[in-house]
Design a protein around this motif. Sequence first.
Motif, PDB file in Angstrom:
ATOM      1  N   ALA A 174      23.599  31.882  37.041  1.00 18.45           N
ATOM      2  CA  ALA A 174      24.023  32.490  38.294  1.00 18.45           C
ATOM      3  C   ALA A 174      23.117  32.095  39.456  1.00 18.45           C
ATOM      4  O   ALA A 174      21.952  31.759  39.267  1.00 18.45           O
ATOM      5  CB  ALA A 174      24.041  34.011  38.148  1.00 18.45           C
ATOM      6  N   ALA A 175      23.683  32.161  40.652  1.00 20.97           N
ATOM      7  CA  ALA A 175      22.900  31.866  41.851  1.00 20.97           C
ATOM      8  C   ALA A 175      21.839  32.925  42.084  1.00 20.97           C
ATOM      9  O   ALA A 175      20.753  32.633  42.589  1.00 20.97           O
ATOM     10  CB  ALA A 175      23.828  31.770  43.060  1.00 20.97           C
ATOM     11  N   VAL A 176      22.146  34.179  41.710  1.00 14.89           N
ATOM     12  CA  VAL A 176      21.236  35.292  41.926  1.00 14.89           C
ATOM     13  C   VAL A 176      21.221  36.166  40.670  1.00 14.89           C
ATOM     14  O   VAL A 176      22.264  36.387  40.047  1.00 14.89           O
ATOM     15  CB  VAL A 176      21.675  36.151  43.136  1.00 14.89           C
ATOM     16  N   LEU A 177      20.042  36.660  40.306  1.00 14.95           N
ATOM     17  CA  LEU A 177      19.906  37.604  39.199  1.00 14.95           C
ATOM     18  C   LEU A 177      19.408  38.928  39.776  1.00 14.95           C
ATOM     19  O   LEU A 177      18.344  38.994  40.392  1.00 14.95           O
ATOM     20  CB  LEU A 177      18.915  37.081  38.153  1.00 14.95           C
ATOM     21  N   LEU A 178      20.189  39.989  39.570  1.00 21.47           N
ATOM     22  CA  LEU A 178      19.831  41.319  40.074  1.00 21.47           C
ATOM     23  C   LEU A 178      19.210  42.131  38.954  1.00 21.47           C
ATOM     24  O   LEU A 178      19.768  42.243  37.866  1.00 21.47           O
ATOM     25  CB  LEU A 178      21.082  42.038  40.595  1.00 21.47           C
ATOM     26  N   ASP A 179      18.054  42.706  39.233  1.00 24.94           N
ATOM     27  CA  ASP A 179      17.355  43.534  38.253  1.00 24.94           C
ATOM     28  C   ASP A 179      17.366  44.981  38.726  1.00 24.94           C
ATOM     29  O   ASP A 179      17.276  45.262  39.923  1.00 24.94           O
ATOM     30  CB  ASP A 179      15.908  43.049  38.086  1.00 24.94           C
ATOM     31  N   GLY A 197      13.562  30.404  35.980  1.00 25.10           N
ATOM     32  CA  GLY A 197      14.205  29.713  37.089  1.00 25.10           C
ATOM     33  C   GLY A 197      15.280  30.520  37.778  1.00 25.10           C
ATOM     34  O   GLY A 197      16.326  29.981  38.143  1.00 25.10           O
ATOM     35  N   ASN A 198      15.055  31.817  37.957  1.00 21.22           N
ATOM     36  CA  ASN A 198      16.036  32.680  38.603  1.00 21.22           C
ATOM     37  C   ASN A 198      15.604  33.051  40.015  1.00 21.22           C
ATOM     38  O   ASN A 198      14.409  33.198  40.295  1.00 21.22           O
ATOM     39  CB  ASN A 198      16.206  33.977  37.805  1.00 21.22           C
ATOM     40  N   CYS A 199      16.579  33.246  40.884  1.00 20.76           N
ATOM     41  CA  CYS A 199      16.352  33.892  42.171  1.00 20.76           C
ATOM     42  C   CYS A 199      16.537  35.380  41.910  1.00 20.76           C
ATOM     43  O   CYS A 199      17.661  35.868  41.788  1.00 20.76           O
ATOM     44  CB  CYS A 199      17.347  33.386  43.217  1.00 20.76           C
ATOM     45  N   LEU A 200      15.434  36.087  41.796  1.00 19.83           N
ATOM     46  CA  LEU A 200      15.458  37.470  41.317  1.00 19.83           C
ATOM     47  C   LEU A 200      15.433  38.457  42.479  1.00 19.83           C
ATOM     48  O   LEU A 200      14.550  38.413  43.333  1.00 19.83           O
ATOM     49  CB  LEU A 200      14.259  37.722  40.402  1.00 19.83           C
ATOM     50  N   ASP A 215       7.453  38.739  48.864  1.00 18.31           N
ATOM     51  CA  ASP A 215       8.866  39.002  49.119  1.00 18.31           C
ATOM     52  C   ASP A 215       9.440  37.905  50.017  1.00 18.31           C
ATOM     53  O   ASP A 215       8.878  37.570  51.058  1.00 18.31           O
ATOM     54  CB  ASP A 215       9.005  40.373  49.799  1.00 18.31           C
ATOM     55  N   GLY A 216      10.557  37.316  49.577  1.00 20.24           N
ATOM     56  CA  GLY A 216      11.182  36.241  50.336  1.00 20.24           C
ATOM     57  C   GLY A 216      10.628  34.867  50.031  1.00 20.24           C
ATOM     58  O   GLY A 216      11.167  33.861  50.491  1.00 20.24           O
ATOM     59  N   LYS A 242      20.634  27.450  50.008  1.00 21.55           N
ATOM     60  CA  LYS A 242      19.402  26.672  50.084  1.00 21.55           C
ATOM     61  C   LYS A 242      18.176  27.590  50.028  1.00 21.55           C
ATOM     62  O   LYS A 242      17.150  27.243  49.441  1.00 21.55           O
ATOM     63  CB  LYS A 242      19.373  25.847  51.371  1.00 21.55           C
ATOM     64  N   ILE A 243      18.299  28.768  50.626  1.00 19.04           N
ATOM     65  CA  ILE A 243      17.202  29.731  50.567  1.00 19.04           C
ATOM     66  C   ILE A 243      17.033  30.246  49.134  1.00 19.04           C
ATOM     67  O   ILE A 243      15.906  30.370  48.634  1.00 19.04           O
ATOM     68  CB  ILE A 243      17.457  30.900  51.545  1.00 19.04           C
ATOM     69  N   ALA A 244      18.145  30.543  48.478  1.00 18.87           N
ATOM     70  CA  ALA A 244      18.082  30.991  47.082  1.00 18.87           C
ATOM     71  C   ALA A 244      17.440  29.919  46.201  1.00 18.87           C
ATOM     72  O   ALA A 244      16.621  30.225  45.321  1.00 18.87           O
ATOM     73  CB  ALA A 244      19.479  31.334  46.579  1.00 18.87           C
ATOM     74  N   GLU A 245      17.803  28.675  46.447  1.00 19.63           N
ATOM     75  CA  GLU A 245      17.212  27.575  45.669  1.00 19.63           C
ATOM     76  C   GLU A 245      15.712  27.468  45.933  1.00 19.63           C
ATOM     77  O   GLU A 245      14.923  27.255  44.998  1.00 19.63           O
ATOM     78  CB  GLU A 245      17.903  26.269  46.031  1.00 19.63           C
ATOM     79  N   TYR A 246      15.314  27.634  47.190  1.00 15.54           N
ATOM     80  CA  TYR A 246      13.890  27.577  47.539  1.00 15.54           C
ATOM     81  C   TYR A 246      13.121  28.673  46.808  1.00 15.54           C
ATOM     82  O   TYR A 246      12.038  28.425  46.242  1.00 15.54           O
ATOM     83  CB  TYR A 246      13.721  27.741  49.047  1.00 15.54           C
ATOM     84  N   ILE A 247      13.654  29.885  46.787  1.00 21.99           N
ATOM     85  CA  ILE A 247      12.987  31.001  46.112  1.00 21.99           C
ATOM     86  C   ILE A 247      12.898  30.748  44.614  1.00 21.99           C
ATOM     87  O   ILE A 247      11.863  31.010  43.986  1.00 21.99           O
ATOM     88  CB  ILE A 247      13.716  32.327  46.420  1.00 21.99           C
ATOM     89  N   ARG A 248      13.971  30.228  44.032  1.00 25.19           N
ATOM     90  CA  ARG A 248      13.939  29.898  42.595  1.00 25.19           C
ATOM     91  C   ARG A 248      12.815  28.914  42.295  1.00 25.19           C
ATOM     92  O   ARG A 248      12.055  29.074  41.344  1.00 25.19           O
ATOM     93  CB  ARG A 248      15.274  29.288  42.158  1.00 25.19           C
ATOM     94  N   ASN A 249      12.709  27.883  43.100  1.00 23.63           N
ATOM     95  CA  ASN A 249      11.715  26.835  42.848  1.00 23.63           C
ATOM     96  C   ASN A 249      10.288  27.327  43.065  1.00 23.63           C
ATOM     97  O   ASN A 249       9.389  27.011  42.274  1.00 23.63           O
ATOM     98  CB  ASN A 249      11.998  25.631  43.739  1.00 23.63           C
ATOM     99  N   THR A 250      10.055  28.084  44.131  1.00 21.99           N
ATOM    100  CA  THR A 250       8.698  28.578  44.381  1.00 21.99           C
ATOM    101  C   THR A 250       8.288  29.606  43.331  1.00 21.99           C
ATOM    102  O   THR A 250       7.118  29.647  42.923  1.00 21.99           O
ATOM    103  CB  THR A 250       8.574  29.185  45.787  1.00 21.99           C
ATOM    104  N   ALA A 251       9.234  30.423  42.891  1.00 25.68           N
ATOM    105  CA  ALA A 251       8.921  31.409  41.852  1.00 25.68           C
ATOM    106  C   ALA A 251       8.576  30.720  40.543  1.00 25.68           C
ATOM    107  O   ALA A 251       7.605  31.085  39.863  1.00 25.68           O
ATOM    108  CB  ALA A 251      10.115  32.347  41.654  1.00 25.68           C
ATOM    109  N   ARG A 252       9.376  29.725  40.197  1.00 25.21           N
ATOM    110  CA  ARG A 252       9.115  28.989  38.952  1.00 25.21           C
ATOM    111  C   ARG A 252       7.736  28.336  38.990  1.00 25.21           C
ATOM    112  O   ARG A 252       6.979  28.391  38.021  1.00 25.21           O
ATOM    113  CB  ARG A 252      10.199  27.933  38.742  1.00 25.21           C
ATOM    114  N   GLU A 253       7.392  27.747  40.116  1.00 24.13           N
ATOM    115  CA  GLU A 253       6.095  27.085  40.242  1.00 24.13           C
ATOM    116  C   GLU A 253       4.954  28.098  40.199  1.00 24.13           C
ATOM    117  O   GLU A 253       3.898  27.841  39.609  1.00 24.13           O
ATOM    118  CB  GLU A 253       6.049  26.285  41.540  1.00 24.13           C
ATOM    119  N   GLU A 254       5.145  29.261  40.827  1.00 23.49           N
ATOM    120  CA  GLU A 254       4.119  30.297  40.821  1.00 23.49           C
ATOM    121  C   GLU A 254       3.844  30.785  39.406  1.00 23.49           C
ATOM    122  O   GLU A 254       2.687  30.949  39.001  1.00 23.49           O
ATOM    123  CB  GLU A 254       4.555  31.466  41.714  1.00 23.49           C
TER     124      GLU A 254
END
Length: 331
Positions: A174-179, A197-200, A215-216, A242-254
């Motif tokens: 999914a593009a977004v994962l809601l917790d 690799g989720n945009c959480l 956040d963000g 594109k913002i969701a993809e950016y968050i996914r990538n930065t979160a994964r790297e973090e």
Amino acid sequence: MERLLWTGEPGFFKELKPCGWPETAYLDMPEKGQLCWDELVEKAGFVPDVMVVAPGKHLPFVLGMENFPCLTIFYSTASETNVWHNLYAQAYDACLVSYFDHVERFIGPFMPRERVWWSPPYAREEFFSGGDDKRELECLFIGEEASSKEFLEAVQKKLPGIHLVKDVQDGRKAAVLLDHGGEGDPGFRTFEALGSGNCLVTPRGGEGQHQLFVDGEHIVLYKPEDAGDAFYRIDFLLKHPKIAEYIRNTAREEVNSRHLSRHRAEALTDNLCDLAMQDVGALVDARLERAPAIRKSCLQIPYLIMAGKTTGEERASFEAAARGEYGLSGP
């Protein structure tokens, strides 16, 4: 210090060996009953220099530890549901605490602040996703079905396509994962979701969340229990992929750079090396000298409460431990 024994929940035990420990051993919790020093040493096959005890959500299964002749570390990963953890920890030389907001609870008459170490949850290596996945769905929801039913139904009214999954790795579809979780520090599920690799999108929580993620940048936060606020953020991310993809990538790297199980093993090893630079023998001797006071002030009441909730051999073990006789003349 060369020999380390870990018993209880396995945690990041496997990652300790590559940190330079010459000899390590892991013992699972017994199916029933408790363990004393002699039993632990016999099962390990060596006399440890350091012992780590990680009971998770279980009752104490190591008793008499205030008298153990090696450096002892208590690892608390479930202090939110086990109020006895902070008292039990007083009988150790140092402790690891998963939740930042709970660190202050563990500081006590026998456990100074400098030996209470924050060790946040983490993602195991297998949860780390090095590449992106095809996003076939708009949004998935992860949470406990029973406790999240009302919240999920409220979100579904605005986003009919959302549905529940139990495995955080399924979120990569999914593009977004809601917790939908608690309002405290991030738990293991958060790290696993980000490492996968989720945009959480998750509830705004405690100070530990602020210390770990932006956040963000790594994560998207909404007001707890506010389905409208959660939908607003999901809708924004779906309209700005594109913002969701950016968050996914930065979160994964973090997560990959700071929050894998090996990072927690390295941090523990560093803390133990710092202790080794001091007089570890004097630290252990001081605990042994104060053992009767530790038992009277911190252990007797929780042990007797546990004895009242158990039967047979387990009850007798807690009663003996409260008297300071467990592993000596007791069970």
